[in-house]
Design a protein around this motif. Sequence first.
Motif, PDB file in Angstrom:
ATOM      1  N   GLN A  94       0.825  -1.208   0.000  1.00  0.00           N
ATOM      2  CA  GLN A  94       0.000   0.000   0.000  1.00  0.00           C
ATOM      3  C   GLN A  94       0.861   1.260   0.000  1.00  0.00           C
ATOM      4  OE1 GLN A  94      -2.830  -2.218   3.167  1.00  0.00           O
ATOM      5  NE2 GLN A  94      -3.177  -0.020   3.063  1.00  0.00           N
ATOM      6  N   ILE A  95       2.065   1.181   0.533  1.00  0.00           N
ATOM      7  CA  ILE A  95       2.909   2.361   0.699  1.00  0.00           C
ATOM      8  C   ILE A  95       3.656   2.704  -0.576  1.00  0.00           C
ATOM      9  CG2 ILE A  95       4.784   3.374   2.039  1.00  0.00           C
ATOM     10  CD1 ILE A  95       2.167   2.875   3.552  1.00  0.00           C
ATOM     11  N   GLY A  96       4.171   1.703  -1.286  1.00  0.00           N
ATOM     12  CA  GLY A  96       4.964   1.968  -2.482  1.00  0.00           C
ATOM     13  C   GLY A  96       6.372   2.402  -2.123  1.00  0.00           C
ATOM     14  N   LYS A  97       6.940   3.317  -2.903  1.00  0.00           N
ATOM     15  CA  LYS A  97       8.296   3.794  -2.652  1.00  0.00           C
ATOM     16  C   LYS A  97       8.310   4.743  -1.454  1.00  0.00           C
ATOM     17  CE  LYS A  97       9.967   3.165  -7.366  1.00  0.00           C
ATOM     18  NZ  LYS A  97      10.632   3.766  -8.554  1.00  0.00           N
ATOM     19  N   LEU A  98       9.329   4.586  -0.644  1.00  0.00           N
ATOM     20  CA  LEU A  98       9.373   5.323   0.615  1.00  0.00           C
ATOM     21  C   LEU A  98       9.998   6.704   0.456  1.00  0.00           C
ATOM     22  CD1 LEU A  98      10.503   2.547   3.137  1.00  0.00           C
ATOM     23  CD2 LEU A  98       8.213   3.080   2.266  1.00  0.00           C
ATOM     24  N   ASP A  99       9.407   7.669   1.163  1.00  0.00           N
ATOM     25  CA  ASP A  99      10.008   8.994   1.296  1.00  0.00           C
ATOM     26  C   ASP A  99      11.022   9.021   2.429  1.00  0.00           C
ATOM     27  OD1 ASP A  99       8.523  10.094  -0.778  1.00  0.00           O
ATOM     28  OD2 ASP A  99       6.865  10.645   0.550  1.00  0.00           O
ATOM     29  N   TYR A 100      10.841   8.138   3.391  1.00  0.00           N
ATOM     30  CA  TYR A 100      11.770   8.044   4.520  1.00  0.00           C
ATOM     31  C   TYR A 100      11.691   6.625   5.075  1.00  0.00           C
ATOM     32  CZ  TYR A 100       7.434   8.895   7.158  1.00  0.00           C
ATOM     33  OH  TYR A 100       6.164   8.846   7.640  1.00  0.00           O
ATOM     34  N   THR A 101      12.721   6.258   5.827  1.00  0.00           N
ATOM     35  CA  THR A 101      12.771   4.931   6.424  1.00  0.00           C
ATOM     36  C   THR A 101      13.379   5.027   7.816  1.00  0.00           C
ATOM     37  OG1 THR A 101      13.479   2.637   6.038  1.00  0.00           O
ATOM     38  CG2 THR A 101      15.040   4.367   5.408  1.00  0.00           C
ATOM     39  N   PRO A 102      12.942   4.222   8.780  1.00  0.00           N
ATOM     40  CA  PRO A 102      11.846   3.250   8.666  1.00  0.00           C
ATOM     41  C   PRO A 102      10.497   3.934   8.493  1.00  0.00           C
ATOM     42  CG  PRO A 102      12.568   3.402  10.943  1.00  0.00           C
ATOM     43  CD  PRO A 102      13.547   4.210  10.149  1.00  0.00           C
ATOM     44  N   VAL A 103       9.587   3.259   7.810  1.00  0.00           N
ATOM     45  CA  VAL A 103       8.299   3.846   7.475  1.00  0.00           C
ATOM     46  C   VAL A 103       7.322   3.641   8.630  1.00  0.00           C
ATOM     47  CG1 VAL A 103       7.584   1.728   6.271  1.00  0.00           C
ATOM     48  CG2 VAL A 103       6.437   3.889   5.767  1.00  0.00           C
ATOM     49  N   HIS A 125       3.154   7.690   6.979  1.00  0.00           N
ATOM     50  CA  HIS A 125       3.699   7.836   5.623  1.00  0.00           C
ATOM     51  C   HIS A 125       2.569   7.796   4.600  1.00  0.00           C
ATOM     52  CE1 HIS A 125       6.030   7.008   1.992  1.00  0.00           C
ATOM     53  NE2 HIS A 125       7.140   7.249   2.667  1.00  0.00           N
ATOM     54  N   GLY A 126       2.666   8.597   3.578  1.00  0.00           N
ATOM     55  CA  GLY A 126       1.665   8.591   2.522  1.00  0.00           C
ATOM     56  C   GLY A 126       1.641   7.280   1.769  1.00  0.00           C
ATOM     57  N   ALA A 127       0.524   7.015   1.095  1.00  0.00           N
ATOM     58  CA  ALA A 127       0.364   5.796   0.303  1.00  0.00           C
ATOM     59  C   ALA A 127       0.537   6.132  -1.176  1.00  0.00           C
ATOM     60  CB  ALA A 127      -1.003   5.173   0.550  1.00  0.00           C
ATOM     61  N   PHE A 128       1.561   5.549  -1.782  1.00  0.00           N
ATOM     62  CA  PHE A 128       1.841   5.771  -3.202  1.00  0.00           C
ATOM     63  C   PHE A 128       2.131   4.426  -3.871  1.00  0.00           C
ATOM     64  CE2 PHE A 128       3.536   9.343  -0.685  1.00  0.00           C
ATOM     65  CZ  PHE A 128       2.676  10.353  -1.103  1.00  0.00           C
ATOM     66  N   PRO A 129       1.125   3.546  -3.958  1.00  0.00           N
ATOM     67  CA  PRO A 129       1.361   2.204  -4.496  1.00  0.00           C
ATOM     68  C   PRO A 129       1.886   2.250  -5.926  1.00  0.00           C
ATOM     69  CG  PRO A 129      -0.823   2.379  -3.494  1.00  0.00           C
ATOM     70  CD  PRO A 129      -0.282   3.764  -3.593  1.00  0.00           C
ATOM     71  N   VAL A 130       2.712   1.247  -6.266  1.00  0.00           N
ATOM     72  CA  VAL A 130       3.305   1.197  -7.604  1.00  0.00           C
ATOM     73  C   VAL A 130       2.653   0.126  -8.465  1.00  0.00           C
ATOM     74  CG1 VAL A 130       5.513   2.104  -6.790  1.00  0.00           C
ATOM     75  CG2 VAL A 130       5.157  -0.381  -6.874  1.00  0.00           C
ATOM     76  N   ASP A 131       1.694  -0.603  -7.926  1.00  0.00           N
ATOM     77  CA  ASP A 131       1.003  -1.613  -8.731  1.00  0.00           C
ATOM     78  C   ASP A 131      -0.475  -1.650  -8.349  1.00  0.00           C
ATOM     79  OD1 ASP A 131       0.837  -3.229  -6.376  1.00  0.00           O
ATOM     80  OD2 ASP A 131       2.763  -4.140  -6.828  1.00  0.00           O
ATOM     81  N   ILE A 132      -1.274  -2.328  -9.168  1.00  0.00           N
ATOM     82  CA  ILE A 132      -2.716  -2.388  -8.956  1.00  0.00           C
ATOM     83  C   ILE A 132      -3.054  -3.095  -7.653  1.00  0.00           C
ATOM     84  CG2 ILE A 132      -4.882  -3.266  -9.901  1.00  0.00           C
ATOM     85  CD1 ILE A 132      -3.715  -0.897 -11.439  1.00  0.00           C
ATOM     86  N   TYR A 133      -2.285  -4.121  -7.333  1.00  0.00           N
ATOM     87  CA  TYR A 133      -2.494  -4.831  -6.067  1.00  0.00           C
ATOM     88  C   TYR A 133      -2.411  -3.880  -4.884  1.00  0.00           C
ATOM     89  CZ  TYR A 133      -1.134  -7.690  -2.019  1.00  0.00           C
ATOM     90  OH  TYR A 133      -1.027  -8.245  -0.760  1.00  0.00           O
ATOM     91  N   GLU A 157       9.145  -2.286  -8.671  1.00  0.00           N
ATOM     92  CA  GLU A 157      10.072  -2.457  -7.547  1.00  0.00           C
ATOM     93  C   GLU A 157      10.130  -1.167  -6.731  1.00  0.00           C
ATOM     94  OE1 GLU A 157      12.832  -3.406  -4.755  1.00  0.00           O
ATOM     95  OE2 GLU A 157      11.635  -4.751  -6.007  1.00  0.00           O
ATOM     96  N   VAL A 158      10.095  -1.294  -5.406  1.00  0.00           N
ATOM     97  CA  VAL A 158      10.039  -0.105  -4.547  1.00  0.00           C
ATOM     98  C   VAL A 158      11.355   0.192  -3.843  1.00  0.00           C
ATOM     99  CG1 VAL A 158       7.571  -0.413  -4.166  1.00  0.00           C
ATOM    100  CG2 VAL A 158       9.199  -1.416  -2.540  1.00  0.00           C
ATOM    101  N   GLY A 159      12.361  -0.681  -3.969  1.00  0.00           N
ATOM    102  CA  GLY A 159      13.613  -0.452  -3.255  1.00  0.00           C
ATOM    103  C   GLY A 159      13.518  -0.899  -1.808  1.00  0.00           C
TER     104      GLY A 159
END
Length: 335
Positions: A134-143, A147-155, A288-290
Amino acid sequence: MDLDSHYRNRKVLITGGLGFLGSNLALDLAAKGAEITILDSLHHWYGGNHFNIEPISDRVRLISGDLRDVELVHEAIEGQELVFHIAAQTSHVDSMTSPLFDVEVNCRGTILLLEAMKELAPGARLVYAGTRAQIGKLDYTPVDEKHGAFPVDIYGVNKHAGELYAFVYMNAHGIPATSLRINNSYGPRHQMKHGKYGILNWFIRLAMDGGTIRIFGEGNQLRDYNHVDDVTRAFLAAGASDAAPGQVYNLGCGDPISFREMVKAIIETTGSGRYEHVPWPKEREDIEVGDYVADFSKATRELEWTPRVPFQKGLEETVAFYREHQVHYWSKQIS
């Protein structure tokens, strides 16, 4: 809280209860004396397996059918006190190639379940199996959960929608809802037919078969890995805590490792297999989200949950399980 007494004689529905997370949860709930109903489609792509609940099969009410079958969902939900909603389409790649099927299961199926709860079990609580996707690629870590939700796939998009549907029904219809954003999980009772999801478990099969594990790129991305016993404890805590309704909780391990080191640990633990580095396939690289490392301090504060199973110990126990029960999981590989 005394979870044994809390769940004793409690009427519980587990959607996807013959699969990996659901069956491990069912075993624990049965040990606590819960009255368990399972709804599972037994779709050949997914993890439903009668052997998963073999020790408790005579103590479980099993309804075989699809989450989108309104009559079956009504049959399963009536009179329940707690629902663990785990059934889902869980493949990232498949969500991109068959997006409407993902919508059907992860969105429409969830709404049908919530509608049934509203009509037939208005006092029941819901614990939703969310995901790090649900999160996608992180703006910061640990999340953390802010943290905002920016999913990278339909799932990821549809699982996030399912979480939001649950909270809409809580606010509009009074259904107490909690979401666990589950990380990479592994352990006994996972499907071992393909690697479309649950990649660590699939790598265990490849290694045990003496095969080659492919690492896309360098494999430097950091991941949290949670043993299924720790995920089960989080479900139980979320379903019992007075603080949990209306809340989202991250799960994590506190000791992330790189993808490459995870693969090496599997090969060393199984004593077989090998790995090779290959270029990223486009369909994988696009989603891929890294690095993904979770801050689970909120779950610790409010649910008194922390992971207990060290990665290597969990890996050894998982390999031992599949060595003992291989015949029940080593069906023909499907792609």
